[in-house]
Design a protein around this motif. Structure first.
Motif, PDB file in Angstrom:
ATOM      1  N   PHE A 211       0.957  -1.564   0.090  1.00 11.45           N
ATOM      2  CA  PHE A 211       0.133  -0.224  -0.455  1.00 11.45           C
ATOM      3  C   PHE A 211       1.332   1.464   0.512  1.00 11.45           C
ATOM      4  CE2 PHE A 211      -2.139   3.074   2.193  1.00 11.45           C
ATOM      5  CZ  PHE A 211      -3.072   3.509   1.947  1.00 11.45           C
ATOM      6  N   GLU A 213       0.189   5.142  -0.550  1.00 15.75           N
ATOM      7  CA  GLU A 213      -0.661   6.882  -0.866  1.00 15.75           C
ATOM      8  C   GLU A 213      -0.631   7.547  -2.148  1.00 15.75           C
ATOM      9  OE1 GLU A 213      -4.479   7.818   1.712  1.00 15.75           O
ATOM     10  OE2 GLU A 213      -2.586   8.051   3.120  1.00 15.75           O
ATOM     11  N   LYS A 218      -3.964   1.267  -3.551  1.00 15.64           N
ATOM     12  CA  LYS A 218      -4.500   1.257  -3.173  1.00 15.64           C
ATOM     13  C   LYS A 218      -4.543   0.142  -1.986  1.00 15.64           C
ATOM     14  CE  LYS A 218      -7.397   4.441  -6.215  1.00 15.64           C
ATOM     15  NZ  LYS A 218      -8.906   4.183  -6.658  1.00 15.64           N
ATOM     16  N   GLY A 219      -3.804  -1.380  -2.651  1.00 15.19           N
ATOM     17  CA  GLY A 219      -4.120  -2.232  -1.256  1.00 15.19           C
ATOM     18  C   GLY A 219      -2.729  -2.490  -1.931  1.00 15.19           C
ATOM     19  N   TYR A 248      -9.956  -4.400 -12.820  1.00 10.78           N
ATOM     20  CA  TYR A 248      -9.659  -5.038 -11.255  1.00 10.78           C
ATOM     21  C   TYR A 248      -9.840  -6.273 -11.574  1.00 10.78           C
ATOM     22  CZ  TYR A 248      -9.590  -1.613  -7.663  1.00 10.78           C
ATOM     23  OH  TYR A 248      -9.529  -0.169  -6.772  1.00 10.78           O
ATOM     24  N   SER A 262     -13.641  -5.039   1.084  1.00  6.26           N
ATOM     25  CA  SER A 262     -12.199  -5.532   1.343  1.00  6.26           C
ATOM     26  C   SER A 262     -12.948  -6.368  -0.128  1.00  6.26           C
ATOM     27  CB  SER A 262     -12.276  -7.185   2.363  1.00  6.26           C
ATOM     28  OG  SER A 262     -13.208  -8.559   2.575  1.00  6.26           O
ATOM     29  N   HIS A 298      -4.379  -9.176  -5.710  1.00 11.95           N
ATOM     30  CA  HIS A 298      -4.757  -7.663  -5.537  1.00 11.95           C
ATOM     31  C   HIS A 298      -5.669  -7.490  -4.785  1.00 11.95           C
ATOM     32  CE1 HIS A 298      -4.558  -3.313  -5.491  1.00 11.95           C
ATOM     33  NE2 HIS A 298      -5.418  -3.167  -5.273  1.00 11.95           N
ATOM     34  N   GLU A 300      -6.970  -5.639  -1.556  1.00 20.27           N
ATOM     35  CA  GLU A 300      -7.949  -3.741  -0.881  1.00 20.27           C
ATOM     36  C   GLU A 300      -8.888  -4.126  -0.069  1.00 20.27           C
ATOM     37  OE1 GLU A 300      -9.454  -1.403  -3.884  1.00 20.27           O
ATOM     38  OE2 GLU A 300      -7.881  -1.303  -4.924  1.00 20.27           O
ATOM     39  N   ARG A 302     -11.150  -0.980   2.418  1.00 19.79           N
ATOM     40  CA  ARG A 302     -11.364  -0.099   2.619  1.00 19.79           C
ATOM     41  C   ARG A 302     -12.540   0.558   3.814  1.00 19.79           C
ATOM     42  NH1 ARG A 302     -11.742   2.479  -2.743  1.00 19.79           N
ATOM     43  NH2 ARG A 302     -10.037   1.727  -4.278  1.00 19.79           N
ATOM     44  N   PRO A 307      -8.931   3.312   0.927  1.00 22.38           N
ATOM     45  CA  PRO A 307      -8.538   2.173   1.198  1.00 22.38           C
ATOM     46  C   PRO A 307      -7.469   2.432   2.808  1.00 22.38           C
ATOM     47  CG  PRO A 307      -7.839   3.568  -0.367  1.00 22.38           C
ATOM     48  CD  PRO A 307      -9.266   4.412  -0.322  1.00 22.38           C
ATOM     49  N   ASP A 309      -4.425   0.761   4.829  1.00 23.03           N
ATOM     50  CA  ASP A 309      -2.687  -0.206   4.519  1.00 23.03           C
ATOM     51  C   ASP A 309      -3.693  -1.666   5.427  1.00 23.03           C
ATOM     52  OD1 ASP A 309      -0.323  -1.334   4.487  1.00 23.03           O
ATOM     53  OD2 ASP A 309       0.774  -0.295   5.500  1.00 23.03           O
ATOM     54  N   PRO A 310      -3.789  -2.846   4.258  1.00 24.58           N
ATOM     55  CA  PRO A 310      -3.924  -4.036   4.661  1.00 24.58           C
ATOM     56  C   PRO A 310      -2.370  -4.496   5.968  1.00 24.58           C
ATOM     57  CG  PRO A 310      -3.976  -3.646   1.964  1.00 24.58           C
ATOM     58  CD  PRO A 310      -3.690  -3.162   3.082  1.00 24.58           C
TER      59      PRO A 310
END
Length: 319
Positions: A211, A213, A218-219, A248, A262, A298, A300, A302, A307, A309-310
């Protein structure tokens, strides 16, 4: 005589000094709990606006992901039906109409205090007193007296259930009593909207992108093999299953509660359907390379559409 005057003046001085001491106002202190003071700040943590004006490139699916909603809810709030086409310049509501409606019930007008006190005093002194309209004032409800008799004594006493007693529900003849399993299904799950969630890794493999920004990442990306299982990172409901979001590929979106979504992208196969409830760790897809240059997942997380940070939510190791 002089002694009486001196005594009178002494008593008068004591009364005056006592009244002046009691007329002081007590200091005003703020007794509002600390939690109440910060409630406004916590309520303002939802950054989402009430409306969105459609711009070039927007789709209903992408806006639902961006704001953290189920796209079908967003469509319903705005009266949009399948195939969910939106127009540039169109203003979309980002909440249901019911959430903005507050019903106010007006209170009944109260009689002036002076009139009500006068009426009560008059009725107490003279039961036949009349009000301005000429009608008799009702002073209190009258209960009829019943003479004591042996028949009344023979009546069984009234049964009053204890506060903790559970009164069993009766069912009409021919109607089956609902089973315990059905009752459990209808009960809402506790803590469904809590911020504190336990997440699991969606797939095994090496993390090849994290992740960021600043770089619009975004993930996170997890490398793997074609057909490798992809798992639900937490329990929830599938709100999107398809390939309608550009970039995606074959995508699954799970809504976990009012706060978190998610997303699982670039799959080769999707194993769940929209509206389906899934458990944490349930297999939902197979890893692939749809709409990307290599086999990877990928992933994510949210919060309210934004988004996050996973890595900060997942356990230390992917297992």
């Amino acid at each position: 005589m002089m002694h009486r005057v001196a005594a009178f003046l002494l008593v008068l001085l004591m009364v005056t000094s006592g009244c002046s001491s009691t007329s002081r106002l007590a200091p005003v202190t703020d007794r509002m709990p600390a939690g109440k003071k910060t409630a406004g700040k916590m309520a303002a943590s939802d950054w989402r606006p009430k409306t969105h004006t459609v711009q070039k490139g927007d789709t209903l699916y992408a806006l639902a992901l961006e704001y953290g909603f189920d796209y079908k809810e967003l469509a319903e709030w705005n009266g949009i039906g399948a195939p969910y086409v939106i127009r540039i310049g169109q203003q979309l509501r980002l909440a249901s109409a019911q959430s903005d409606t507050v019903s106010v019930t007006p209170l009944k007008p109260l009689a002036p205090v002076a009139e009500s006190m006068a009426a009560s005093e008059g009725s107490a002194l003279n039961p036949s007193a009349q009000n301005q309209s000429g009608s008799l004032l009702k002073t209190q409800p009258k209960a009829g007296k019943v003479d004591y008799s042996a028949e009344a004594e023979s009546l069984p006493p009234a049964i009053v259930p204890k506060p903790d007693a559970v009164v069993p529900k009766t069912h009409p003849p021919g109607e089956e009593k609902p089973s315990v399993v059905e009752e459990k299904k209808s009960a809402p799950s506790a803590g469904a909207d809590d911020e504190d969630m336990e997440w699991a890794w969606p797939a095994k493999g090496k993390v090849i992108a994290t992740f960021n920004e600043a770089s619009n990442l975004k993930g996170m990306d997890i490398a793997g093999k074609i057909g490798q299982p992809v798992f639900a990172s937490a329990a929830g409901k599938v709100v999107y299953s398809g390939s309608g979001l550009r970039g995606y590929g074959k995508l699954v979106i799970i809504k976990h509660n009012k706060t978190y979504l998610s997303a699982y992208a670039h799959n080769s196969q999707i194993l769940v359907k929209e509206g389906q409830s899934v458990a944490k760790g349930q297999r939902i897809a197979e890893m692939g390379d749809s709409d990307t240059d290599r086999v990877k997942l990928h992933f994510e997380i949210r919060r309210l559409g934004k988004p996050v940070d996973p890595v900060k939510h997942l356990p230390e190791s992917s297992g």
